[in-house]
Design an enzyme around this catalytic site. Structure first.
Site, PDB file in Angstrom:
ATOM      1  N   CYS A 214     -17.732  62.566  -1.014  1.00 12.15           N
ATOM      2  CA  CYS A 214     -18.049  63.197  -2.349  1.00 12.15           C
ATOM      3  C   CYS A 214     -19.370  63.011  -2.931  1.00 12.15           C
ATOM      4  O   CYS A 214     -19.756  64.045  -3.254  1.00 12.15           O
ATOM      5  CB  CYS A 214     -16.775  62.603  -3.209  1.00 12.15           C
ATOM      6  SG  CYS A 214     -16.689  60.851  -3.184  1.00 12.15           S
TER       7      CYS A 214
HETATM    8  N1  LIG Z   1     -10.639  59.996  -2.520  1.00 12.26           N
HETATM    9  C1  LIG Z   1     -11.922  60.841  -2.452  1.00 12.26           C
HETATM   10  O1  LIG Z   1     -12.416  61.005  -3.575  1.00 12.26           O
HETATM   11  C2  LIG Z   1     -12.539  60.776  -1.040  1.00 12.26           C
HETATM   12  C3  LIG Z   1     -13.479  61.957  -1.259  1.00 12.26           C
HETATM   13  C4  LIG Z   1     -14.249  62.087   0.177  1.00 12.26           C
HETATM   14  C5  LIG Z   1     -13.951  61.299   1.340  1.00 12.26           C
HETATM   15  N2  LIG Z   1     -12.940  60.560   1.249  1.00 12.26           N
HETATM   16  C6  LIG Z   1     -12.258  59.873   2.513  1.00 12.26           C
HETATM   17  O2  LIG Z   1     -11.261  60.588   2.929  1.00 12.26           O
HETATM   18  C7  LIG Z   1     -10.321  59.565   3.723  1.00 12.26           C
HETATM   19  C8  LIG Z   1      -8.888  59.539   3.265  1.00 12.26           C
HETATM   20  O3  LIG Z   1      -9.209  59.240   1.823  1.00 12.26           O
HETATM   21  P1  LIG Z   1      -8.046  59.134   0.619  1.00 12.26           P
HETATM   22  O4  LIG Z   1      -8.644  58.630  -0.709  1.00 12.26           O
HETATM   23  O5  LIG Z   1      -7.043  60.322   0.861  1.00 12.26           O
HETATM   24  O6  LIG Z   1      -7.123  57.931   1.188  1.00 12.26           O
HETATM   25  P2  LIG Z   1      -5.569  57.586   0.787  1.00 12.26           P
HETATM   26  O7  LIG Z   1      -5.315  58.063  -0.541  1.00 12.26           O
HETATM   27  O8  LIG Z   1      -5.724  55.905   0.808  1.00 12.26           O
HETATM   28  O9  LIG Z   1      -4.739  58.067   1.981  1.00 12.26           O
HETATM   29  C9  LIG Z   1      -4.740  57.548   3.424  1.00 12.26           C
HETATM   30  C10 LIG Z   1      -3.744  58.058   4.123  1.00 12.26           C
HETATM   31  O10 LIG Z   1      -4.022  57.666   5.803  1.00 12.26           O
HETATM   32  C11 LIG Z   1      -2.705  57.084   6.327  1.00 12.26           C
HETATM   33  N3  LIG Z   1      -2.682  56.023   7.177  1.00 12.26           N
HETATM   34  C12 LIG Z   1      -3.198  54.819   6.932  1.00 12.26           C
HETATM   35  N4  LIG Z   1      -3.254  54.293   8.183  1.00 12.26           N
HETATM   36  C13 LIG Z   1      -2.632  55.017   9.101  1.00 12.26           C
HETATM   37  C14 LIG Z   1      -2.423  55.318  10.558  1.00 12.26           C
HETATM   38  N5  LIG Z   1      -2.696  54.027  11.053  1.00 12.26           N
HETATM   39  N6  LIG Z   1      -2.091  56.411  11.144  1.00 12.26           N
HETATM   40  C15 LIG Z   1      -1.724  57.152  10.308  1.00 12.26           C
HETATM   41  N7  LIG Z   1      -2.118  57.648   9.199  1.00 12.26           N
HETATM   42  C16 LIG Z   1      -2.506  56.394   8.368  1.00 12.26           C
HETATM   43  C17 LIG Z   1      -1.684  56.848   4.873  1.00 12.26           C
HETATM   44  O11 LIG Z   1      -0.647  57.157   5.282  1.00 12.26           O
HETATM   45  P3  LIG Z   1       0.904  56.074   5.481  1.00 12.26           P
HETATM   46  O12 LIG Z   1       1.082  55.506   4.188  1.00 12.26           O
HETATM   47  O13 LIG Z   1       1.775  56.897   5.786  1.00 12.26           O
HETATM   48  O14 LIG Z   1       0.136  55.199   6.386  1.00 12.26           O
HETATM   49  C18 LIG Z   1      -2.309  57.694   3.751  1.00 12.26           C
HETATM   50  O15 LIG Z   1      -1.727  58.788   3.935  1.00 12.26           O
HETATM   51  C19 LIG Z   1     -11.242  58.208   3.489  1.00 12.26           C
HETATM   52  O16 LIG Z   1     -11.746  57.947   4.731  1.00 12.26           O
HETATM   53  C20 LIG Z   1     -12.039  58.575   2.542  1.00 12.26           C
HETATM   54  O17 LIG Z   1     -13.041  57.620   2.259  1.00 12.26           O
HETATM   55  C21 LIG Z   1     -12.156  60.347   0.134  1.00 12.26           C
END
Ligand SMILES: NC(=O)c1ccc[n+]([C@@H]2O[C@H](COP(=O)([O-])OP(=O)(O)OC[C@H]3O[C@@H](n4cnc5c(N)ncnc54)[C@H](OP(=O)(O)O)[C@@H]3O)[C@@H](O)[C@H]2O)c1
Length: 354
Positions: A157
């Site tokens: 982001c």
């Molecule tokens: N948040 C932001 O503003 C943003 C912006 C740009 C990029 N990002 C990047 O995007 C990615 C996701 O971020 P987020 O903020 O959406 O994270 P998040 O809200 O913590 O969601 C992570 C997801 O991953 C799943 N997960 C975790 N371990 C897993 C596994 N072993 N196998 C399959 N699913 C698994 C979790 O589901 P379960 O609960 O079912 O395990 C959850 O749905 C990250 O790498 C982050 O750095 C985030």
């Protein structure tokens, strides 16, 4: 539907949820697989009652064989280090991947292992070839390459907001390569949905806090593409701050103009020209400064430029919604390109204000 069936892995997290919301009613993409770990086996309506999905699917473990049987495209929205465990198996089976994490944002695996050293210890990798092959998914600057890619690494982001502001000036050699400063603010959703103490309401509300002051991971990501477009090594100073808001990101970028005669109007004209074919990027009139509220829940980036004649500084302000243009919306732009559609198909560009 051929080539347009989408698996969303990490469906229950913030990136997954935004992706699903954006794909509801999308004219050319259909969600056919939901993946997760802890949520695996759960019916969607129990897990996320506020976002009903057609057929009320069950979240499944993202076994590459099962995903490939039901999807042509996959969005991986997972914590760092996990996409690298899944992507090779998916690509081998013909699934084209958009990864929202940092796992494939560096063209060198060694560089990822250096910057993401903790994750690298947990996830031993030997996919240097995929790191080199992955296309950096900054749509406005990589559209043609994304269209034919097997693997797209959607930018972070902060890099999205910062690079959209910086690239036109670096490409034209209008600012000094040294001394660039990026001062950025983001909301708490930037940290993801998993519980973290510093993101509790009691900690983050009514407070503004800098973090990762020297060596934040996004610094090297911004420097990688900035150096590539400038044709020389760029080292810059990047300082993020956590703001008491849920979503939104504002980056203010400072650089020293090489030609002190350039005006804000000149610089604004340059930005307008650079983004004239990019519906997601809008340049505000000189003197109008963007607010995160103006881009909330949209896939828009608002840019505004100013020049301080006294100091010779160029100042570019860049506002995005971290979860949309900064994450899932940019991911959907990449899916659109991979499936032969216009980048902004199905994406919201206007906010519900306030
Ligand atoms: N948040 C932001 O503003 C943003 C912006 C740009 C990029 N990002 C990047 O995007 C990615 C996701 O971020 P987020 O903020 O959406 O994270 P998040 O809200 O913590 O969601 C992570 C997801 O991953 C799943 N997960 C975790 N371990 C897993 C596994 N072993 N196998 C399959 N699913 C698994 C979790 O589901 P379960 O609960 O079912 O395990 C959850 O749905 C990250 O790498 C982050 O750095 C985030």
């Amino acid at each position: 539907m051929t080539g347009r069936r989408v698996a969303v892995i990490g469906a229950s997290g913030y990136g997954g949820l935004q992706t699903l919301r954006l794909l509801q009613g999308h004219p050319g993409l259909e969600v056919t697989f939901l993946g997760g770990e802890r949520s695996s086996g759960r019916r969607w309506s129990e897990l996320v009652p506020f976002l009903p999905l057609p057929g009320d699917p069950v979240v499944r473990s993202p076994d590459p064989e099962a995903v490939a049987a039901e999807a042509d495209l996959a969005v991986l929205s997972l914590p760092s280090g996990l996409a690298a465990r899944l992507a090779p198996g998916l690509i081998e089976r013909g699934v084209r991947v958009v990864d929202l994490s940092a796992d494939y944002r560096y063209s060198s695996l060694a560089r990822w292992q250096e910057v993401y050293s903790a994750e690298a210890r947990e996830t031993p990798r030997s996919d240097a070839d995929l790191c080199a092959e992955a296309v950096y998914g900054l749509v406005e600057w990589r559209e043609a390459a994304i269209r034919t890619a097997r693997l797209v690494a959607a930018p972070g982001c902060f890099p999205t907001a910062s690079l959209l502001a910086l690239i036109p000036f670096l490409k034209q050699g209008l600012i000094e390569p040294r001394g660039i400063v990026i001062d950025a603010k983001t909301g708490t959703s930037g940290g993801g949905r998993a519980a973290k103490e510093h993101l509790l309401l009691a900690e983050a509300d009514e407070a503004v806090s800098p973090y990762g002051v020297v060596g934040h991971r996004h610094t090297s990501e911004i420097e990688q593409l900035a150096s590539e477009v400038a044709g020389q090594e760029i080292q810059l100073q990047f300082t993020p701050h956590l703001m008491p808001m849920v979503r939104g990101l504002l980056a203010t970028v400072y650089g020293r103009l090489r030609d002190p005669g350039l005006t804000a109007e000149d610089c604004s004209t340059l930005l307008c020209a650079a983004y004239r074919h990019s519906p997601s990027v809008e340049v505000l009139p000189v003197g109008t400064y963007p607010s995160t509220k103006w881009v909330r829940q949209t896939n828009r980036c608002l840019l505004s430029v100013q020049v301080d004649k006294r100091t010779g500084q160029l100042i570019v302000m860049s506002a995005i919604d971290n979860l949309v243009k900064g994450q899932a919306g940019q991911g959907v732009q990449c899916l659109n390109l991979l499936s032969g559609q216009e980048a902004c198909t199905g994406l919201p560009l206007l906010p519900f204000y306030p």
